[in-house]
Design a protein around this motif. Structure first.
Motif, PDB file in Angstrom:
ATOM      1  N   SER A 259    -155.652 -53.267-126.395  1.00  0.00           N
ATOM      2  CA  SER A 259    -154.921 -53.158-127.654  1.00  0.00           C
ATOM      3  C   SER A 259    -154.800 -51.702-128.075  1.00  0.00           C
ATOM      4  O   SER A 259    -155.698 -50.899-127.847  1.00  0.00           O
ATOM      5  N   THR A 260    -153.689 -51.379-128.706  1.00  0.00           N
ATOM      6  CA  THR A 260    -153.492 -50.029-129.231  1.00  0.00           C
ATOM      7  C   THR A 260    -153.588 -50.013-130.752  1.00  0.00           C
ATOM      8  O   THR A 260    -153.226 -49.031-131.374  1.00  0.00           O
TER       9      THR A 260
ATOM     10  N   ARG B 271    -152.867 -47.707-135.655  1.00  0.00           N
ATOM     11  CA  ARG B 271    -152.654 -47.284-134.270  1.00  0.00           C
ATOM     12  C   ARG B 271    -153.808 -46.393-133.827  1.00  0.00           C
ATOM     13  O   ARG B 271    -154.354 -45.619-134.621  1.00  0.00           O
ATOM     14  N   ASP B 272    -154.168 -46.484-132.571  1.00  0.00           N
ATOM     15  CA  ASP B 272    -155.253 -45.646-132.077  1.00  0.00           C
ATOM     16  C   ASP B 272    -154.867 -44.171-132.061  1.00  0.00           C
ATOM     17  O   ASP B 272    -155.724 -43.305-132.109  1.00  0.00           O
ATOM     18  N   THR B 273    -153.583 -43.853-132.065  1.00  0.00           N
ATOM     19  CA  THR B 273    -153.158 -42.452-132.090  1.00  0.00           C
ATOM     20  C   THR B 273    -153.457 -41.784-133.433  1.00  0.00           C
ATOM     21  O   THR B 273    -153.529 -40.557-133.502  1.00  0.00           O
TER      22      THR B 273
END
Length: 104
Positions: A14-15, A55-57
């Protein structure tokens, strides 16, 4: 290139992550995260169970923001402006490098 064989039966990682996981990973205070959401600096998606999904970003962005605000004793708004400008500079530098590679 990864040397690990792909296993088509495993789901893709997952992101996105939920509120609690994002706070734990970034170390940001929940009130600060709420402020960033209110400013529109971070966008969270909603899930079927009415949870925020991040979001992981955004982990890197929030950590950088926290570091800048802490180091320079800036309010969150000032820190978000600096992080946004640093991201623009980075994008412009990447564009310049890619144009230079066409000249060579």
């Amino acid at each position: 290139m990864s040397m690990t064989p792909k296993n088509p039966t495993l789901p893709a990682p997952s992101t996105v992550m939920v509120w609690e996981e994002f706070i734990q990973i970034t170390g940001v205070h929940p009130e600060r995260l709420q402020e960033l959401l209110a400013l529109g600096w971070i966008e969270a998606r909603g899930s079927a169970v009415q949870q925020y999904l991040f979001r992981d970003t955004d982990i890197y962005r929030v950590r950088k923001l926290e570091r800048i605000c802490c180091d320079f004793e800036l309010p969150v708004l000032g820190g978000t402006i600096i992080v946004d400008l640093l991201e623009r500079i980075d994008a412009l530098e990447r564009s310049v490098r890619s144009f230079k590679s066409f000249e060579d």
